[in-house]
Design an enzyme around this catalytic site. Sequence first.
Site, PDB file in Angstrom:
ATOM      1  N   ASP A  11       0.602   2.639  -6.108  1.00  0.00           N
ATOM      2  CA  ASP A  11       1.660   1.610  -6.142  1.00  0.00           C
ATOM      3  C   ASP A  11       2.959   2.316  -6.508  1.00  0.00           C
ATOM      4  OD1 ASP A  11       2.890  -0.984  -6.221  1.00  0.00           O
ATOM      5  OD2 ASP A  11       2.791  -0.932  -8.401  1.00  0.00           O
ATOM      6  N   SER A  12       4.062   1.567  -6.438  1.00  0.00           N
ATOM      7  CA  SER A  12       5.343   2.144  -6.841  1.00  0.00           C
ATOM      8  C   SER A  12       5.419   2.349  -8.357  1.00  0.00           C
ATOM      9  CB  SER A  12       6.474   1.218  -6.397  1.00  0.00           C
ATOM     10  OG  SER A  12       6.279  -0.062  -6.953  1.00  0.00           O
ATOM     11  N   TYR A  43      10.150  -0.055  -4.754  1.00  0.00           N
ATOM     12  CA  TYR A  43      10.090   0.178  -3.311  1.00  0.00           C
ATOM     13  C   TYR A  43      10.706  -1.022  -2.555  1.00  0.00           C
ATOM     14  CZ  TYR A  43       6.598   4.052  -3.541  1.00  0.00           C
ATOM     15  OH  TYR A  43       5.936   5.239  -3.753  1.00  0.00           O
ATOM     16  N   GLY A  44      10.581  -2.190  -3.190  1.00  0.00           N
ATOM     17  CA  GLY A  44      10.846  -3.438  -2.469  1.00  0.00           C
ATOM     18  C   GLY A  44      12.274  -3.674  -2.044  1.00  0.00           C
ATOM     19  N   CYS A  74       0.011  -2.323  -3.403  1.00  0.00           N
ATOM     20  CA  CYS A  74       1.438  -2.623  -3.390  1.00  0.00           C
ATOM     21  C   CYS A  74       1.689  -3.568  -2.215  1.00  0.00           C
ATOM     22  CB  CYS A  74       2.210  -1.313  -3.200  1.00  0.00           C
ATOM     23  SG  CYS A  74       3.986  -1.544  -2.996  1.00  0.00           S
ATOM     24  N   THR A  76       4.435  -4.469  -1.006  1.00  0.00           N
ATOM     25  CA  THR A  76       5.523  -3.992  -0.158  1.00  0.00           C
ATOM     26  C   THR A  76       5.008  -2.990   0.869  1.00  0.00           C
ATOM     27  OG1 THR A  76       6.990  -4.277  -2.044  1.00  0.00           O
ATOM     28  CG2 THR A  76       7.811  -2.923  -0.239  1.00  0.00           C
ATOM     29  N   GLU A 152       8.213  -3.822 -15.463  1.00  0.00           N
ATOM     30  CA  GLU A 152       8.289  -2.385 -15.787  1.00  0.00           C
ATOM     31  C   GLU A 152       8.897  -2.175 -17.180  1.00  0.00           C
ATOM     32  OE1 GLU A 152       7.381   0.539 -13.974  1.00  0.00           O
ATOM     33  OE2 GLU A 152       6.347  -0.717 -12.507  1.00  0.00           O
ATOM     34  N   CYS A 186       3.264  -9.595  -4.711  1.00  0.00           N
ATOM     35  CA  CYS A 186       3.614  -8.272  -5.240  1.00  0.00           C
ATOM     36  C   CYS A 186       2.651  -8.034  -6.401  1.00  0.00           C
ATOM     37  CB  CYS A 186       5.058  -8.282  -5.724  1.00  0.00           C
ATOM     38  SG  CYS A 186       5.494  -6.865  -6.761  1.00  0.00           S
ATOM     39  N   THR A 187       2.099  -6.835  -6.460  1.00  0.00           N
ATOM     40  CA  THR A 187       1.052  -6.599  -7.460  1.00  0.00           C
ATOM     41  C   THR A 187       1.587  -6.550  -8.889  1.00  0.00           C
ATOM     42  OG1 THR A 187       1.242  -4.231  -6.978  1.00  0.00           O
ATOM     43  CG2 THR A 187      -0.530  -5.454  -5.873  1.00  0.00           C
ATOM     44  N   HIS A 188       2.894  -6.512  -9.043  1.00  0.00           N
ATOM     45  CA  HIS A 188       3.449  -6.636 -10.386  1.00  0.00           C
ATOM     46  C   HIS A 188       3.340  -8.082 -10.908  1.00  0.00           C
ATOM     47  CE1 HIS A 188       5.359  -2.708  -9.683  1.00  0.00           C
ATOM     48  NE2 HIS A 188       5.759  -2.694 -10.943  1.00  0.00           N
TER      49      HIS A 188
HETATM   50  N1  DGL Z   1       3.950  -3.584  -6.823  1.00  0.00           N
HETATM   51  C1  DGL Z   1       4.855  -3.506  -5.700  1.00  0.00           C
HETATM   52  C2  DGL Z   1       4.534  -4.567  -4.692  1.00  0.00           C
HETATM   53  O1  DGL Z   1       3.417  -5.048  -4.732  1.00  0.00           O
HETATM   54  C3  DGL Z   1       6.131  -3.252  -6.252  1.00  0.00           C
HETATM   55  C4  DGL Z   1       7.355  -3.568  -5.796  1.00  0.00           C
HETATM   56  C5  DGL Z   1       8.472  -2.613  -5.871  1.00  0.00           C
HETATM   57  O2  DGL Z   1       8.281  -1.436  -6.141  1.00  0.00           O
HETATM   58  O3  DGL Z   1       9.552  -3.105  -5.576  1.00  0.00           O
HETATM   59  O4  DGL Z   1       5.309  -4.949  -3.847  1.00  0.00           O
END
Ligand code: DGL
Length: 272
Positions: A11-12, A43-44, A74, A76, A152, A186-188
């Site tokens: 993931d990011s 990343y998004g 992730c 994204t 984060e 989004c996994t966050h």
């Molecule tokens: N966990 C990522 C996702 O599921 C993170 C998003 C990001 O880095 O912007 O999209």
Amino acid sequence: MADSRAIGVFDSGLGGLTVVRELIRRNPCEDIVYFGDTGRVPYGTRSRETIKKYAAEDERFLLRHNVKLIIAACGTVSSVAADTAVSLPVPFFEMVTHAARAAVNATRNRKIGVIGTAATVLSGSHKKEILKLLPEAEVTAASCPLFVPLVESGWYGEEDIVVLETVRRYLSPIISAGCDTLILGCTHYPVLEGAIRRITEGKITLINPGVAVSEAVSVFIKSNALENINNGMGIHNFYVSDKPDSFKAQASVLLGEELDDSRVEQVDLSTL
Ligand code: DGL
């Protein structure tokens, strides 16, 4: 038959840990290698080309660890860069299709909400998958750009006024549309589940893609004789692309296991 190689997850940043948590719950004997690209999160907000480049580098890193399958934990990457996996020599799992299926199974009024990063929402990936399965569904999508920095930074308490107000604002189109089901795309975002439940007063079914995907991975490794049957408890190793301190602290909370220095290592992808 058995396969003692680890499962690779990337993931990011921290978000993929919500997938790891579900994976461990269902597959406690599997080893896991996790890469969190904390030096380049988020990343998004980036272009499709950049996200694809990062995803390909993350996958290459995991392959160097001889993983038996790769999970793009992730939303994204899963939405805009899943085609980077076409040439992978190991099976690949993404977040969108399993989450869409779970949402279609859960909805009663066919009104499904999707929240994700700007890139995910712009891609329309969840909507496409939902409409394939349930053409009469009404899909309402909203991007929530402040959620990733909140998570984060360790701001996810369900009593936190800043968190609650941010959730309220982002979810208002979903609530107004009368959605009975919401994909946390989004996994966050599952980290904010408590706050999201409070704002939606428990009236909306939340779909955590980590649950759907880890169930699919479990079935896949069992039916393809890829289980690590020789192991006791699996070993979980974590790699990040920025200093490990804050990742270590947050990851210990999110996974409910203390991660000591030997389990979180900083790596520089450009030198590999
Ligand atoms: N966990 C990522 C996702 O599921 C993170 C998003 C990001 O880095 O912007 O999209």
